[in-house]
Design a protein around this motif. Structure first.
Motif, short mmCIF file in Angstrom:
data_model
loop_
_atom_site.label_atom_id
_atom_site.label_comp_id
_atom_site.label_asym_id
_atom_site.label_seq_id
_atom_site.Cartn_x
_atom_site.Cartn_y
_atom_site.Cartn_z
N ASP A 1 0.83 -1.21 0.00
CA ASP A 1 0.00 0.00 0.00
C ASP A 1 0.87 1.26 0.00
N CYS A 2 2.00 1.18 0.69
CA CYS A 2 2.90 2.33 0.78
C CYS A 2 3.43 2.73 -0.58
N GLU A 3 3.82 1.71 -1.37
CA GLU A 3 4.45 1.92 -2.67
C GLU A 3 3.49 2.67 -3.61
N VAL A 4 2.22 2.33 -3.51
CA VAL A 4 1.23 2.93 -4.40
C VAL A 4 1.20 4.45 -4.23
N VAL A 5 1.30 4.89 -2.97
CA VAL A 5 1.14 6.33 -2.73
C VAL A 5 2.43 7.13 -2.83
N CYS A 6 3.56 6.44 -2.81
CA CYS A 6 4.84 7.16 -2.84
C CYS A 6 4.98 7.96 -4.13
N PRO A 7 5.30 9.25 -4.01
CA PRO A 7 5.38 10.09 -5.21
C PRO A 7 6.74 10.08 -5.90
N VAL A 8 7.75 9.45 -5.30
CA VAL A 8 9.11 9.51 -5.86
C VAL A 8 9.32 8.34 -6.83
N VAL A 9 9.85 8.64 -8.04
CA VAL A 9 10.11 7.59 -9.02
C VAL A 9 11.60 7.55 -9.34
N LYS A 10 12.14 6.35 -9.24
CA LYS A 10 13.59 6.17 -9.51
C LYS A 10 13.76 4.93 -10.38
N PRO A 11 14.90 4.79 -11.07
CA PRO A 11 15.12 3.55 -11.83
C PRO A 11 15.43 2.38 -10.90
N LYS B 1 13.15 -0.31 -15.45
CA LYS B 1 11.81 -0.28 -14.89
C LYS B 1 11.84 0.73 -13.74
N PRO B 2 10.75 1.44 -13.49
CA PRO B 2 10.77 2.40 -12.37
C PRO B 2 10.47 1.72 -11.04
N ARG B 3 10.87 2.36 -9.99
CA ARG B 3 10.48 1.94 -8.65
C ARG B 3 10.19 3.20 -7.86
N LYS B 4 9.66 3.03 -6.66
CA LYS B 4 9.39 4.19 -5.80
C LYS B 4 10.52 4.34 -4.78
N ALA B 5 10.40 5.36 -3.93
CA ALA B 5 11.41 5.53 -2.87
C ALA B 5 11.22 4.47 -1.79
N ILE B 6 9.97 4.03 -1.57
CA ILE B 6 9.73 2.86 -0.71
C ILE B 6 9.35 1.72 -1.64
N TYR B 7 10.08 0.62 -1.55
CA TYR B 7 9.92 -0.38 -2.61
C TYR B 7 10.46 -1.75 -2.23
N ILE B 8 10.02 -2.73 -3.00
CA ILE B 8 10.75 -4.00 -3.08
C ILE B 8 11.20 -4.08 -4.54
#
Lengths: 715, 308, 193
Positions: free
Chosen positions: A309-319, A327-334
């Motif tokens: 649920d956390c990942e969905v709302v995180c606004p930060v996008v990183k490779p 592929k992108p990922r968020k700042a909180i991620y697996i």
């Protein structure tokens, strides 16, 4: 050298004259300094009797005998003071050879043994045992290296090597005459082990140790275990799905009661020695609590359950690095769905601390802590296995192939992610420039391997040939009508069923071009690539137009290898990989007792070899633990308290923190923690009062060696 | 070194053969343009052919070393570093200087010969290509080049031919290693072109040789021009208005070579070819007449109309 | 070295190429090449990077990889008499990319040096020598250019040996030291009469 030789020759002629009476005189003189030291220091020293040394010269087949005059060396040894017996044998290390030593000790009442043979790194233990079996203390043995440091390097200088062997034996005899009985200490071994790195090597080693009933700490710097293998799609030559064979192991690691898994963690400091390593582990702040950690904080039923649920709302996008940035990922991620443990992690370098994830996580779980700090954990282990893996050589450094300059030039690891069903394209191999399916694909083998320019790596990376064959197969599997070209110098398919795999891929239609790729150019309009090489078998320069180029980039030691090396006191070989104790006979051990190597950190290996090496390391690392105690070399320093002024300068010099100052009879004296002391001699060499006695490398012994060298046997 | 107030650096100007005897504009533009940038180029009296690395290097390297050393000694006697404008000369003069400095046997051999003409190579000076001086901030730098421009070459698409011997072999070339970083796809010359206001254009296989070197132009002119022709095809595809170079021998091959290609292969390109010094001169306001552009085999007019 | 027994000369000649070490191969050749080129010519592993990089290869039978092979095997005669030896433009692309860190270009230059010792050399190389012997320049000045130089504000002749012919003597001494001019004259005369 020239200077030294002269001395040797001159003294030799002299010795002819004096040899008859010399031994007796020297005996008296040489014995003089020893008792004084012995009385104050050497605890196990026996009353010194007249030194009677046996010298045993090994031919090592023709390794030694082929390059020097053994009878001349033997005749010379007989003239040396204190020498009571001389013999030679074809292979001193063989059972009959050892029997020669055993018998000679008894028959001639020897007090010391010198074997002139190979390096002590090879056979010191062998001859110590032989000495012991002959009834002497094993530390009455001294080795003269006349092979590695003589016959092998002076192969074409028979006279020179003969003279050098005489020198070596004279020096060894001088020391042997002053050797003392020493008694190794035994220390108990902590019944726990540590494995650093949780790729397939580390996981296998940890599972084996755990199965053998040993508590094992498995330390992984990334968020998940699995390592490189979890990035691969299929494995050669069986074509198993990599994840399918790996995930059961990952699950086992997660479940094993004997394995304490620490991901997102790094080894921070290592102290101690075999049997008793004190390891400090840095648990990097991951910003997310595990259920266990939450419970410890009193959040009942809380902690991360991997819901995402956390990942969905995180606004930060990183490779996403796991997907090679595709592929992108968020700042909180697996970084992929199969992570073990399934705990989210915050990349604090990119987190903006907006708090949206905290809200999404909710008040029940309370898993996210944006203010989390690194924590340090101390554990005690008996042995440690390094399984730190490898990096991919930054192939853009080989400019001629245009990686990072041409969109459709990719690396093999990028290919793995693109062809993998769980990868960024769902397993559809596409050209990065336009998303089209490539029909003509060239594989550039030895990309950065077998390269002596100083840019690439001089070694063979060992698994690129095979995975490139596998890649060609995967293209035929997925893209009908495709054509693959493998640009190679040699196809190295050396493993079990590997050559058969090569046959199969050729049968599937892969074309093999025997030529190393000179350079690659891009057509600026179509973004197709022109691969230039020499078809050496046709003797024809080639301009091959393809849609996609895959560079089988070399592998290289991890960027932080040097840090790992220093932490655990192990060495690197010339090519930067961690150095094994012996390349053939002790491939998992290191020069530091109790520290072992598994997998590619020791050198390039494919998966079968990696797993085999891991099982070897686990077995080796379990031996001291099962034995329960280890013997330490009795080479430790000793304080001669009468001479010690208590200045304490040695305490700071000691690299192993083995020394301290203590109060004794109203004054300060230095004290050695024997188990910590490695016998390096830093303190002994420095001590201004000569108050430190280095066992087995005592000042009188070393001085005798120097005298024997410089004076050529004169007094 | 006694310095004129505006001249921060002084170099012995090594001319070579083709620049002074075929493209004198390269010589005059270099002297004038460099002066504006604080570099004085002083004539190197009595210099000869470098000697041609292809011709002499192929026949007898010992002669090659000795001949180049003679030129170096002339500059040593002036106590000045050498600046030159030609990649071929760079190969001879820079490389021989480098080899002699680092190899005593070679140096002794050379000095044995030089003794016959009362000279001695000492290894006291350095050798630079003017392109290197222009690009390297240590001497001039791109910004100063940009600042010196009074007549920006706006609207012109200029492709770069780097040539070979300034940058290759990579492992020997110190300048290239420190400043340029690679020989597969360098862009520093493009930076210098952009500094003049022109638009640098990339083209396929830009690092390919012009085809003239190694004595091939004299040995097999058709083979040599065939290589040049491949480059010209790629340049035409990139729609370049002009080609710039830093080597008069490459310039000869592209400029006069186009006429020969026309004769032998029946293909016409009419691509103006200018040494970077000529380009720099134009951008600093020198007239085409002052630069002797009328001496070029291929007319520079279409290019000049775009930029003037 | 052993000759096949009993074959007629024509067949013997045909079969000759099967053998690396034949009468005209010289084990010293590799040593000489290494000495002159100052590069590790013997380390070639025949990957083909050089030929793949070569601008001359696609338009001729010149194969630098083959010359490297001939160096390794000491096939002196085969290397030096091959007219392709003179098709290297010395662009050094092969040298920049060689994974064994060899300078194949310098191997070619060394072979050309050795060929010259056997009078194997294209005439154009010698004509450059003759030009430099007489004027100090490989490409000498001419009247059209002199006029242009004047117009550009330069001296009619550049301040080289052209303007200071007294320096030519030194150049001639150097060339004579190596008997280069005499050899060049002799060979040119033999070829062109």
């Amino acid at each position: 050298m020239a200077e030294k030789k002269k001395t040797t020759k001159k003294t030799e002629t002299k010795k002819q004259d004096v040899k008859k009476e010399a031994p007796v005189k020297q005996e008296a003189k040489k014995q003089a300094p020893a008792p004084a030291a012995k009385a104050t220091a050497a605890p196990g020293a026996t009353t010194r009797q007249e030194a009677r040394i046996g010298v045993f010269i090994c031919h090592c087949g023709t390794n030694i005998a082929g390059s020097m005059d053994i009878p001349a060396v033997e005749a010379y040894a007989k003239t040396l003071p204190n020498v009571a017996y001389v013999d030679n044998y074809k292979y001193m290390c063989s059972m009959p050879g050892q029997t020669v030593i055993n018998k000679a000790i008894k028959d001639n009442k020897l007090t010391g043994v010198v074997v002139a043979a190979c390096s002590p790194r090879l056979h010191e233990p062998t001859f110590r045992t032989a000495t012991k079996e002959g009834g002497l203390n094993p530390f009455r043995f001294e080795m003269a290296n006349i092979r590695e440091q003589n016959s092998w390097v002076h192969m074409h200088d028979r006279e020179g090597s003969t003279e050098k062997a005489k020198d070596a034996i004279r020096i060894a005899v001088a020391k042997a005459a002053l050797l003392q009985d020493l008694f190794p200490k035994t220390v108990p071994v902590e019944k726990a082990a540590m494995v650093v790195g949780a790729g397939v090597a580390g996981m296998q080693a940890a599972l084996d140790l755990a199965a053998a009933g040993i508590k094992t700490y498995l330390i992984e710097s990334d968020m998940s275990i699995g390592g490189r293998m979890s990035q691969l799609d299929k494995t050669f030559p069986t074509l198993d799905c990599s994840q399918c064979i790996l995930t059961p192991k990952m699950v086992d690691v997660g479940r094993s009661e004997n394995i304490e898994l620490m991901t997102w963690s790094e080894v921070d400091a290592v102290e101690g020695y075999i049997g008793n390593f004190d390891v400090t582990i840095r648990k990097k702040a991951r910003g997310v609590l595990t259920p266990k950690e939450a419970e410890a904080k009193g959040i009942v039923g809380g902690g991360c359950n991997g819901c995402g649920d956390c990942e969905v709302v995180c606004p930060v996008v990183k490779p996403n690095d796991f997907e090679m940035g595709m592929k992108p990922r968020k700042a909180i991620y697996i970084n992929h769905p199969q992570v073990v443990p399934l705990i989210y992690t915050i990349d604090f370098n990119s987190c903006i601390k907006c708090g949206l994830c905290v809200t999404a996580c909710g008040p029940e779980k309370k898993a996210i802590d944006l203010e989390m700090k690194d924590e340090f954990v101390k554990v005690k282990v008996g042995t440690a296995i390094l399984a730190t893996g490898y990096d991919i050589f930054p192939i853009e450094k080989k400019e001629e192939w245009g990686y990072k300059r041409f969109e459709n030039v990719i690396t093999s690891l990028e290919f793995e992610r693109l062809i993998c069903a769980s990868g960024p394209t769902g397993g559809h191999l596409v050209r990065p420039s336009d998303g089209e399916t490539p029909k003509r694909v060239a594989f550039v083998l030895c990309a950065g391997s077998r390269d002596n320019t100083g840019v690439g790596k001089p070694y063979c990376s060992r698994f690129c040939c095979m995975y490139s064959l596998k890649h060609a197969h995967q293209i035929y599997e997925k893209i009908p009508g495709a054509q693959t070209y493998l640009m190679y110098m040699d196809i190295r398919s050396f493993g079990k069923m590997y050559e058969e795999f090569y046959y199969r891929i050729q049968d599937e239609g892969a074309k093999f071009v025997r030529g190393r790729v000179a350079n690659i150019l891009e057509d600026p309009v179509t973004k197709n690539l022109h691969v230039y090489t020499d078809d050496t078998l046709l003797d024809r320069p080639l301009d091959l137009e393809v849609d996609l180029v895959v560079l089988a980039a070399a592998v290289e030691p991890k960027a932080d290898t040097n840090r790992t090396r220093k932490l655990f006191g192990v060495s690197c070989s010339m090519d930067g990989w961690l150095l094994e104790a012996h390349p053939k006979l002790n491939p998992c051990g290191t020069t530091t007792a109790g520290v072992f190597l598994a997998g590619v950190c020791q050198g390039p290996k494919d998966i079968p070899d990696t797993v085999a090496s891991a099982e070897g390391a686990a077995s080796a690392a379990s031996i001291p633990i099962h034995k329960g105690e280890v013997e330490l070399e009795p080479y430790f320093a000793m304080c001669i308290e009468e001479k010690c002024a208590g200045c304490g300068m040695c305490v700071n010099l000691c690299p192993y923190s083995a020394l301290s100052l203590v109060e004794k009879e109203g004054r300060k004296v230095m004290q050695v923690t024997e188990a910590k002391c490695k016998g390096c001699g830093t303190c002994g060499g420095f001590c201004p009062g000569g108050a430190i006695w280095m066992n087995h490398f005592a000042t009188p012994q070393v001085v005798a060696q120097i005298d024997a060298f410089l004076l050529g046997g004169e007094q | 070194m006694a310095e004129a107030p505006e001249a921060k650096y002084k170099f012995a100007f090594y001319l070579g053969c083709i620049a002074p005897n075929r493209y004198p504009g390269v010589e005059s533009a270099s002297i004038k343009a460099m002066k504006k940038l604080g570099v004085e180029l002083v004539p190197l009296k009595g210099a000869s052919c470098c000697p041609a690395p292809g011709a002499f290097g192929s026949i007898d390297l010992n002669v090659f070393y000795a001949m180049a050393a003679r030129n170096l000694v002339l500059a040593e006697e002036m106590k000045m570093d050498i600046a030159l404008v030609c990649n071929g000369c760079y190969k001879s003069i820079w490389e021989v200087n480098h080899k002699l400095k680092h190899n005593k046997d070679l140096r002794d051999n050379v000095n044995e010969v030089l003794k016959e003409i009362d000279k001695e190579y000492k290894g006291t000076i350095n050798v630079y290509h003017t392109a290197e001086l222009l690009y390297n901030d240590k001497f001039i730098g791109v910004q100063k080049v940009r600042d010196s421009v009074t007549n920006p070459l706006k609207g012109a698409r200029v492709a770069v031919h780097y040539g070979c011997h300034l940058v290759k072999p990579h492992k020997d070339r110190e300048f290239e290693k420190e400043v340029m970083l690679n020989t597969e796809h360098p862009t520093w010359m493009e930076e210098l072109v952009a500094a003049l206001g022109a638009t640098p254009v990339e083209y396929r296989n830009k690092m390919q040789c012009c085809g003239a070197g190694g004595g091939v132009r004299g040995y097999d002119i058709v083979h040599s021009l065939d290589i040049t022709n491949e480059k010209l095809i790629n340049l035409k595809e990139a729609k370049a208005d002009a080609l710039t170079d830093i080597c008069p021998f490459c310039q000869l091959q592209f400029d006069r070579g186009q006429i020969e290609i026309q004769e032998k292969f029946g293909v016409t390109y009419n691509l103006p070819v200018l040494h970077y010094a000529e380009l720099l001169g134009l951008a600093q306001g020198m007239s085409p007449q002052d630069l002797g552009l009328d001496l070029h085999g291929i007319s520079c007019e279409p290019f000049l109309q775009k930029v003037l | 070295m052993a000759r096949t027994k009993g074959y007629p000369e024509a067949l013997e000649k045909k079969l000759r190429d099967q053998r690396y070490y034949r009468e005209d191969s010289d084990p010293e050749f590799l040593k000489k090449v290494r000495g002159i080129s100052r590069t590790v010519a013997h380390m070639c592993y025949q990957c083909g990077t050089c030929t793949g990089s070569c601008p001359s290869a696609p338009r001729s039978t010149y194969r630098i990889r083959k010359f490297m092979r001939r160096a390794v095997l000491g096939l002196e005669n085969e290397a030096l008499t091959d007219p392709d030896l003179w098709l290297c433009t010395t662009c050094y692309s092969c040298s920049d990319r060689c994974p064994r860190d060899i300078l194949p270009t310098d191997v070619i230059m060394a072979m050309r040096n050795l060929a010259f010792k056997r009078d194997i050399v294209p005439v154009n190389f010698l004509k450059t020598v003759q030009a430099i012997y007489s004027s100090g320049h490989g490409v000498p000045n001419n009247d059209v250019n002199r006029a242009a130089r004047e117009r550009l504000g330069l001296t009619r002749d550049p301040p080289t040996t052209h303007m200071y012919p007294e320096y030519i003597k030194g150049i001639q001494k150097i060339l004579d030291h190596y008997k280069l001019k005499a050899n060049a004259d002799r060979i040119v005369k033999e070829r062109e009469g």
